[in-house]
Enzyme design. Sequence first.
Site, short mmCIF file in Angstrom:
data_model
loop_
_atom_site.label_atom_id
_atom_site.label_comp_id
_atom_site.label_asym_id
_atom_site.label_seq_id
_atom_site.Cartn_x
_atom_site.Cartn_y
_atom_site.Cartn_z
N HIS A 1 -30.98 -2.36 9.45
CA HIS A 1 -30.49 -1.03 9.12
C HIS A 1 -29.87 -1.05 7.73
CE1 HIS A 1 -28.33 2.72 9.10
NE2 HIS A 1 -27.21 2.06 8.89
N HIS B 1 -22.19 11.65 8.86
CA HIS B 1 -20.98 11.74 8.04
C HIS B 1 -20.29 13.08 8.18
CE1 HIS B 1 -23.68 8.70 6.32
NE2 HIS B 1 -22.57 8.02 6.17
N ARG C 1 0.82 -1.21 0.00
CA ARG C 1 0.00 0.00 0.00
C ARG C 1 0.86 1.27 0.00
NH1 ARG C 1 -3.92 -0.19 4.83
NH2 ARG C 1 -2.28 -1.45 5.74
N CYS D 1 -27.82 1.68 5.06
CA CYS D 1 -27.37 3.07 5.02
C CYS D 1 -27.27 3.62 3.61
CB CYS D 1 -26.07 3.26 5.77
SG CYS D 1 -24.89 1.97 5.62
N TRP E 1 -19.43 -8.27 0.90
CA TRP E 1 -18.15 -7.63 1.21
C TRP E 1 -17.02 -8.63 1.37
CZ3 TRP E 1 -20.27 -3.29 4.98
CH2 TRP E 1 -20.86 -2.29 4.19
N1 GLN Z 1 -24.27 -1.27 13.31
C1 GLN Z 1 -23.30 -0.67 12.43
C2 GLN Z 1 -22.70 0.55 13.11
O1 GLN Z 1 -23.38 1.23 13.77
C3 GLN Z 1 -23.89 -0.28 11.11
C4 GLN Z 1 -22.86 0.26 10.19
C5 GLN Z 1 -23.35 0.49 8.79
O2 GLN Z 1 -24.51 0.50 8.53
N2 GLN Z 1 -22.47 0.71 7.88
O3 GLN Z 1 -21.54 0.86 12.93
ZN ZN Z 2 -25.42 2.68 8.04
#
Ligand code: GLN
Ligand code: ZN
Length: 756
Positions: free
Chosen positions: A645, A698, A16, A647, A565
């Site tokens: 969840h 963010h 890297r 994102c 991933w």
């Molecule tokens: N539970 C994870 C966190 O809070 C969710 C992260 C994500 O959605 N990228 O870090």
């Molecule tokens: Zn998230």
Amino acid sequence: MAKLHNLGFPRIGENRQLKFSLEQYWQGKIDQSALQVSAKQIRANNLDQQSNLDFAQVGDFSFYDHILDTSFLLGNVPARANSKTDQYLDDYFRLARGQAPGDDSCCGIAAGEMTKWFDTNYHYIVPEFNKDTTFSLHADKLIKQVHEARAKGFVTKPIIIGPITYLWLGKAKDDINPLHLLDTLLPVYQELLDKLAKLGIEWVQIDEPALVTDLDNEWLLAYRYAYQYLKEREVKILLTTYFGSLESNLPIACQLPIDGIHLDAIRGKADISKVLPLLNSQQVLSVGIIDGRNVWKTDLNKALDFIEPLAEKLGDRLWLAPSCSLLHVPVDLALEKNIPEEVKNWLAFAKQKLAELTLLGTAIKFGRSKVAAELAENSYCLTARKSSALVNNTVVTKAVQQIQKSDKQRISAYRQRAEIQATKFNLPKYPTTTIGSFPQTSDIRIARREFKQGKIDFSVYQRLIKAEIQQCIAIQEELQLDVLVHGEAERNDMVEYFGEQLSGFVFSQFGWVQSYGSRCVKPPIIYGDVSRQSSLTLDWTIYAQSLTKKPLKGMLTGPVTILNWSFVRDDQSRSETCEQIALAIREEVIELESAGIGIIQIDEAALREGLPLRKSQWQDYLNWSVDAFKLCANGVQDNTQIHTHMCYSEFNDIIEAIANMDADVITIETSRSDMELLDVFDQFSYPNQIGPGVYDIHTPNIPTVDSIVQLMESAKGKIPAERLWLNPDCGLKTRGWQEVTPALENMMAAARILRQ
Ligand code: GLN
Ligand code: ZN
């Protein structure tokens, strides 16, 4: 017989180096010439890897992103980042990374938008267009690199992104159609090709991967128009496609006035036989025979079975290459010391893949007998892999066979569950929670590193993490959040943490792959049947629950995200692997439930990312991925509340699948869109509960109480108040406590106002 070439080599360096040089440059610790030296060294190393090939490619190196390079090559630099000085590289980084207000510009410079490169985990900077966009050629850097490679004695093949894919990747900032720019763009391509011809270049690789996507007529016509325009030229064009099959775009691609075409023979194998009758007697067929998207050894004998007849037909007109650029795999397997020897025997990273390519070339040129020993060794390794006890676990196969439809279904429908859960948890209106992680302080990181290195033993490590959990619970209690979390202090990464504990996974030490700019990820490698040996999160979770009377939300990563991933095994379908992961996580879900954890969140951050490039394949993917989620989540009683969840923000075309997941609560990212993203949930009459993110984690900015109240007021217009939760829009691990505490205080204050 058969020429060998490559479509691109990783540019980050085996250690890297580029990442570290870039970061030093950005921090002002080294100057530009030192950065250039480091880059030149990487390019030289990369060229040396490819000395057995018939061409050395030029143009695959980039300081940040090759699409951003293309924007600079074509003179399409947005005015905000164009200093019009000779400080090209600084303009380039300004556009790549943005610039905060204050440092020598009054109001800051927005970074270019970044988005996923096709279906990979690489991200590129989106070209920007508007009605005033013009183009001009800036080929000095490319030409310098041609000279650099020639000085080392290589025959060079420059790589450029084709005009149609370039326009297709970009975004118009006003309502112009990017295709309307084609007439101004093509002369610049012509000029470039002329320049390269003058240098004595014979072949140019023009990448047009947009051809493996669903294109409407307008774009297909643009292909014809563009390549017709470039017909008068002195260089030969190898039109290069990858990441999939051309399907119905194939005849059009073959009719273009080009000198050769590269096809991905891994993902679009059937295209090869279709293309043969369409080629004229001069045109080259480049066959992408080595998989550039995974880390497995090629079955060389099988590959030869496929290419030998082609070589017979095409002779010198057959070229061999990896399926796509090797950008998407780690650099060198030889560096790995911790991967078990047995597994290492099945793997190939970028360097090893080029060695495979060379071997295939030798076999084609001189016959298999010339490389008999290597072929025998290769088939020995692959046979061993097939029957290895590391790969095959009959307990897992049996468990998969025994999956019942009912395993994927909750006992009762959402409405009944919601009533039962409301009685059990007795949460206030607009329940408040977080997405899981709390700040990852340097103390936590150091403790984790030292534990991994064996510098501290488990009992010390456990004490440190428990102290962290204790503090995290105390703060949440103080804030009066309704549903608490343990904070994820023990996790480096939401996939690695689980992969490390599940069998069937292995982790490289240096298997870094560029994600964007200087950022790299080290995806786990799934090599065998996946199973859970012991609990994954239980101890931390029950410890956290023991510290509070409020419900504590267990926190797991979902099977689809773990799959998407990772480097996934190529000897069974992705859906089967996903099902195995789902079973393993399901065991954890059920164990958490029996230990008294009443609320469990299963994150599926990467579910949408996994969508195939072709719309026709979406439904199949959504079917099995949603099924995997349900298998993992739905083994619980009605009174256990399942959260998920995600994102990302685009739900429009997958809302039905999201509803099918049937999570009791979904938390999503919405704050930046002013809750507009809830419209689709509204239109679809999404029945379950939603926690629309009320502030953007963010940025370091602290959201005001007012902004949160207002966002929730507009959310209420779309989703009934009794189904709304209040939470940030993602995990808090990248923020500091000085940001997290006041932000959550404001969120709680907003909740109190809303509840009145
Ligand atoms: N539970 C994870 C966190 O809070 C969710 C992260 C994500 O959605 N990228 O870090
Ligand atoms: Zn998230």
